[in-house]
Design a protein around this motif. Structure first.
Motif, PDB file in Angstrom:
ATOM      1  N   TYR A 181       0.828  -1.215   0.000  1.00 31.79           N
ATOM      2  CA  TYR A 181       0.000   0.000   0.000  1.00 31.79           C
ATOM      3  C   TYR A 181       0.861   1.264   0.000  1.00 31.79           C
ATOM      4  N   ARG A 182       2.071   1.176  -0.520  1.00 34.17           N
ATOM      5  CA  ARG A 182       3.007   2.292  -0.459  1.00 34.17           C
ATOM      6  C   ARG A 182       2.474   3.546  -1.170  1.00 34.17           C
ATOM      7  N   GLY A 183       1.735   3.353  -2.261  1.00 35.45           N
ATOM      8  CA  GLY A 183       1.193   4.509  -2.978  1.00 35.45           C
ATOM      9  C   GLY A 183       0.214   5.294  -2.139  1.00 35.45           C
ATOM     10  N   LEU A 184      -0.750   4.593  -1.560  1.00 34.12           N
ATOM     11  CA  LEU A 184      -1.742   5.245  -0.710  1.00 34.12           C
ATOM     12  C   LEU A 184      -1.095   5.829   0.538  1.00 34.12           C
ATOM     13  N   LEU A 185      -0.141   5.085   1.122  1.00 37.43           N
ATOM     14  CA  LEU A 185       0.530   5.579   2.320  1.00 37.43           C
ATOM     15  C   LEU A 185       1.330   6.842   2.013  1.00 37.43           C
ATOM     16  N   GLY A 186       1.962   6.870   0.838  1.00 33.89           N
ATOM     17  CA  GLY A 186       2.694   8.069   0.452  1.00 33.89           C
ATOM     18  C   GLY A 186       1.779   9.277   0.373  1.00 33.89           C
ATOM     19  N   HIS A 187       0.588   9.075  -0.178  1.00 33.35           N
ATOM     20  CA  HIS A 187      -0.396  10.162  -0.244  1.00 33.35           C
ATOM     21  C   HIS A 187      -0.830  10.587   1.153  1.00 33.35           C
ATOM     22  N   LEU A 188      -1.087   9.616   2.030  1.00 38.38           N
ATOM     23  CA  LEU A 188      -1.535   9.937   3.387  1.00 38.38           C
ATOM     24  C   LEU A 188      -0.443  10.646   4.183  1.00 38.38           C
ATOM     25  N   ILE A 189       0.814  10.233   3.977  1.00 38.40           N
ATOM     26  CA  ILE A 189       1.928  10.888   4.669  1.00 38.40           C
ATOM     27  C   ILE A 189       2.056  12.332   4.196  1.00 38.40           C
ATOM     28  N   TYR A 190       1.974  12.525   2.867  1.00 36.32           N
ATOM     29  CA  TYR A 190       2.050  13.890   2.325  1.00 36.32           C
ATOM     30  C   TYR A 190       0.915  14.743   2.889  1.00 36.32           C
ATOM     31  N   ARG A 191      -0.284  14.178   2.935  1.00 35.80           N
ATOM     32  CA  ARG A 191      -1.427  14.919   3.457  1.00 35.80           C
ATOM     33  C   ARG A 191      -1.237  15.256   4.932  1.00 35.80           C
ATOM     34  N   GLU A 192      -0.663  14.323   5.687  1.00 36.26           N
ATOM     35  CA  GLU A 192      -0.443  14.537   7.117  1.00 36.26           C
ATOM     36  C   GLU A 192       0.557  15.661   7.357  1.00 36.26           C
ATOM     37  N   VAL A 193       1.672  15.639   6.611  1.00 38.02           N
ATOM     38  CA  VAL A 193       2.699  16.672   6.781  1.00 38.02           C
ATOM     39  C   VAL A 193       2.211  18.000   6.225  1.00 38.02           C
ATOM     40  N   HIS A 194       1.649  17.963   5.026  1.00 43.54           N
ATOM     41  CA  HIS A 194       1.195  19.192   4.375  1.00 43.54           C
ATOM     42  C   HIS A 194       0.045  19.836   5.133  1.00 43.54           C
ATOM     43  N   GLY A 195      -0.795  19.013   5.757  1.00 42.00           N
ATOM     44  CA  GLY A 195      -1.935  19.546   6.493  1.00 42.00           C
ATOM     45  C   GLY A 195      -1.533  20.384   7.686  1.00 42.00           C
ATOM     46  N   ARG A 196      -0.316  20.193   8.184  1.00 42.18           N
ATOM     47  CA  ARG A 196       0.142  20.952   9.342  1.00 42.18           C
ATOM     48  C   ARG A 196       0.525  22.388   8.988  1.00 42.18           C
ATOM     49  N   VAL A 197       0.780  22.634   7.707  1.00 47.65           N
ATOM     50  CA  VAL A 197       1.241  23.964   7.313  1.00 47.65           C
ATOM     51  C   VAL A 197       0.319  24.611   6.282  1.00 47.65           C
ATOM     52  N   THR A 198      -0.703  23.882   5.816  1.00 52.15           N
ATOM     53  CA  THR A 198      -1.609  24.414   4.805  1.00 52.15           C
ATOM     54  C   THR A 198      -2.330  25.658   5.315  1.00 52.15           C
ATOM     55  N   GLY A 199      -2.319  26.701   4.513  1.00 54.35           N
ATOM     56  CA  GLY A 199      -3.035  27.917   4.859  1.00 54.35           C
ATOM     57  C   GLY A 199      -2.268  28.874   5.744  1.00 54.35           C
ATOM     58  N   SER A 200      -1.105  28.477   6.258  1.00 54.51           N
ATOM     59  CA  SER A 200      -0.330  29.365   7.119  1.00 54.51           C
ATOM     60  C   SER A 200       0.582  30.257   6.282  1.00 54.51           C
ATOM     61  N   MET A 201       0.913  31.413   6.806  1.00 55.47           N
ATOM     62  CA  MET A 201       1.739  32.363   6.073  1.00 55.47           C
ATOM     63  C   MET A 201       3.161  31.854   5.893  1.00 55.47           C
ATOM     64  N   LEU A 202       3.680  31.157   6.898  1.00 57.45           N
ATOM     65  CA  LEU A 202       5.065  30.675   6.821  1.00 57.45           C
ATOM     66  C   LEU A 202       5.170  29.342   6.093  1.00 57.45           C
ATOM     67  N   GLY A 203       4.053  28.653   5.911  1.00 62.18           N
ATOM     68  CA  GLY A 203       4.096  27.371   5.202  1.00 62.18           C
ATOM     69  C   GLY A 203       5.024  26.381   5.884  1.00 62.18           C
ATOM     70  N   VAL A 204       5.916  25.768   5.094  1.00 67.26           N
ATOM     71  CA  VAL A 204       6.833  24.763   5.639  1.00 67.26           C
ATOM     72  C   VAL A 204       7.804  25.367   6.642  1.00 67.26           C
TER      73      VAL A 204
END
Length: 284
Positions: free
Chosen positions: A27-50
């Motif tokens: 399930y590496r493909g789906l997990l890769g998407h979920l990991i990206y969503r998990e990390v990206h979700g922490r900074v989405t919409g913020s001014m400083l981003g990453v």
């Protein structure tokens, strides 16, 4: 995907744990998407981003150093006159604790927050914790790189034990996964866990050498602190960067016991998860 309770004994738990690498690969493909969503979700919409991934550990370090190092005048062992060394010794403990706290605090609500994976999608639910752990490790890696930079700038060298850090973290991640699996399963049935677990993790932080050196703890109390799953990891990671001696890992017996306990906790967490999973669909 469901099994009955009679099939969820030691054999099924052992099989599920041994099959985990192959399941992750499948399930590496789906997990890769979920990991990206998990990390990206922490900074989405913020001014400083990453930039928050870098700023967050620095702000955390500044806050604890200010409170404990400046206001409370705490110092670290033999380096009692240096606020800079206090900050360097404090940082790795906070980074290790954050891995544990982020995963364990999220675990009890993880299944409830993903009802589609329980009812509609054929997906091994034990993998829901993987993106959470991966995101916590990304945050750790960024903070760890910042810490090593500070160590090099302030001390001019980094301990050779740095190469042993992965050996410390691998069983620690396995232990965190085991605890998280058990809490994820029990959280479906006991909703109060979501309120209780953050309190327990805070107690574990204060009962481990995150904010103080182990040498400050009375000799008779120290063995009790090693029952805390954070203690050996915090001590070893700190020593790996600050000393030439790789800390607790100088004792093969102690490290071997740590690995054994981590594997057992992972197996037990898998067993609990497998045993309670048949009722998830009815409770979600």
């Amino acid at each position: 995907m469901s099994t009955n309770m009679s099939q969820a004994g030691p054999a099924s738990a052992t099989s599920a744990l041994l099959a985990l690498p192959a399941t992750v690969l499948r399930y590496r493909g789906l997990l890769g998407h979920l990991i990206y969503r998990e990390v990206h979700g922490r900074v989405t919409g913020s001014m400083l981003g990453v930039g928050w991934l870098v700023l967050h550990p620095l702000l955390l370090l500044a806050m604890y150093t200010l409170v404990f190092g400046v206001f409370m005048q705490s110092r670290w062992g033999a380096h009692g006159d240096g606020i800079a060394y206090f900050a360097l010794a404090l940082f790795p403990g906070l980074l290790v604790f954050n891995i544990f706290a982020e995963c364990v605090n999220r675990a009890s609500t993880l299944v409830m927050q993903n009802p589609n994976y329980v009812k509609k999608v054929v997906f091994p639910l034990e993998l829901l914790i993987v993106p959470v752990i991966a995101a916590a490790l990304v945050q750790f890696a960024i903070g760890f790189a910042l810490w090593l930079t500070l160590v090099f700038v302030l001390q001019g060298e980094i301990g050779w034990g740095l190469l042993l850090v992965p050996l410390v973290l691998l069983p620690f991640v396995l232990l965190v996964a085991g605890v998280s699996w058990a809490l994820a399963a029990m959280g479906v049935y006991f909703r109060d866990l979501g309120n209780l677990i953050p309190l327990v993790t805070q107690v574990l932080m204060f009962m481990s050498p995150v904010l103080y050196p182990l040498s400050n703890v009375p000799q008779g109390v120290r063995p009790a602190l090693y029952l805390n799953p954070l203690t050996l990891v915090v001590e070893a990671v700190r020593a790996a960067g600050l000393q030439s001696d790789p800390g607790g890992l100088q004792l093969p017996v102690g490290y071997g016991l740590y690995v054994f306990v981590s594997i057992f906790v992972a197996w037990l967490g898998t067993k609990v998860f497998q045993g309670l999973r048949p009722g998830f669909a009815d409770m979600v």
